[in-house]
Design a protein around this motif. Structure first.
Motif, short mmCIF file in Angstrom:
data_model
loop_
_atom_site.label_atom_id
_atom_site.label_comp_id
_atom_site.label_asym_id
_atom_site.label_seq_id
_atom_site.Cartn_x
_atom_site.Cartn_y
_atom_site.Cartn_z
N TYR A 49 10.60 6.31 10.58
CA TYR A 49 10.12 6.78 9.29
C TYR A 49 11.29 7.10 8.34
N LEU A 50 12.42 7.54 8.88
CA LEU A 50 13.60 7.75 8.03
C LEU A 50 14.08 6.43 7.42
N VAL A 51 14.00 5.36 8.19
CA VAL A 51 14.35 4.03 7.67
C VAL A 51 13.37 3.66 6.56
N TRP A 52 12.10 3.94 6.78
CA TRP A 52 11.09 3.64 5.75
C TRP A 52 11.33 4.48 4.50
N PHE A 53 11.76 5.73 4.68
CA PHE A 53 12.12 6.54 3.52
C PHE A 53 13.22 5.84 2.72
N TYR A 110 7.11 15.48 8.12
CA TYR A 110 5.91 16.15 8.62
C TYR A 110 4.92 15.07 9.03
N PHE A 111 4.50 15.12 10.28
CA PHE A 111 3.66 14.08 10.85
C PHE A 111 2.19 14.49 10.77
N LYS A 114 5.72 9.90 0.81
CA LYS A 114 4.43 9.97 1.49
C LYS A 114 4.16 8.58 2.05
N ILE A 115 4.09 8.50 3.36
CA ILE A 115 3.77 7.23 4.01
C ILE A 115 2.27 7.24 4.27
N GLU A 116 1.62 6.19 3.79
CA GLU A 116 0.17 6.08 3.92
C GLU A 116 -0.21 4.85 4.71
N THR A 142 4.74 12.77 5.61
CA THR A 142 5.30 13.20 4.33
C THR A 142 6.70 13.74 4.61
N GLY A 143 7.51 13.80 3.58
CA GLY A 143 8.84 14.33 3.81
C GLY A 143 9.71 14.27 2.57
#
Length: 141
Positions: A26-30, A63-64, A93-95, A104-105
């Motif tokens: 998810y950090l990569v996706w951020f 936050y998962f 916000k990953i949806e 979210t983060g």
């Protein structure tokens, strides 16, 4: 505030034995979302790095809410959460494909000289970026 929405291809190698995206991805996706956000403003990190400036992460939070699984559609929404001319905090916000929040983060960044890691002011070094960030932070999109 200005916000971008970037599609993410969930790759099999990003998942664990449960078929769930491994949390570190998810950090990569951020970062993918942050890069798309910056490009939407007409800028890119490469130009900054050519000037001997880099933008390290100095703080990160995630936050998962629910998992994303291989085969699902995913999107990362990105915006500027805080900006003061020296530090920028990006919100994420990953949806999933139905618009449900999965993660979210935020990440906080400064810009520094590559050789010394001494902080520099975006306002002074890249006034066009500063203006675009100020406008994006204050916009009503």
């Amino acid at each position: 505030m200005k916000m971008t929405k970037t599609p993410i291809k969930v790759r099999y190698q990003e998942t664990d034995q449960m078929g769930v995206v491994y949390h570190a991805n998810y950090l990569v996706w951020f970062e993918i979302g942050r890069t798309a956000f910056i490009e939407s403003l007409g800028f890119n990190y490469h130009d900054m790095e050519q000037e001997g400036i880099v933008s390290p992460v100095i703080d990160a939070h995630m936050y998962f809410k629910q998992p994303i699984r291989y085969g699902q559609d995913a999107f990362v929404k990105t915006w500027i959460e805080e900006y003061d001319g020296l530090r920028t905090t990006y919100g994420y916000k990953i949806e999933d494909g139905e618009g449900n929040a999965a993660v979210t983060g935020s990440t906080k960044h400064v810009i520094v000289k590559k050789e010394s890691f001494r902080p520099v002011s975006l306002r002074r070094v890249f006034p066009d970026w500063h203006q675009a960030y100020s406008d994006a932070y204050k916009s009503e999109e």
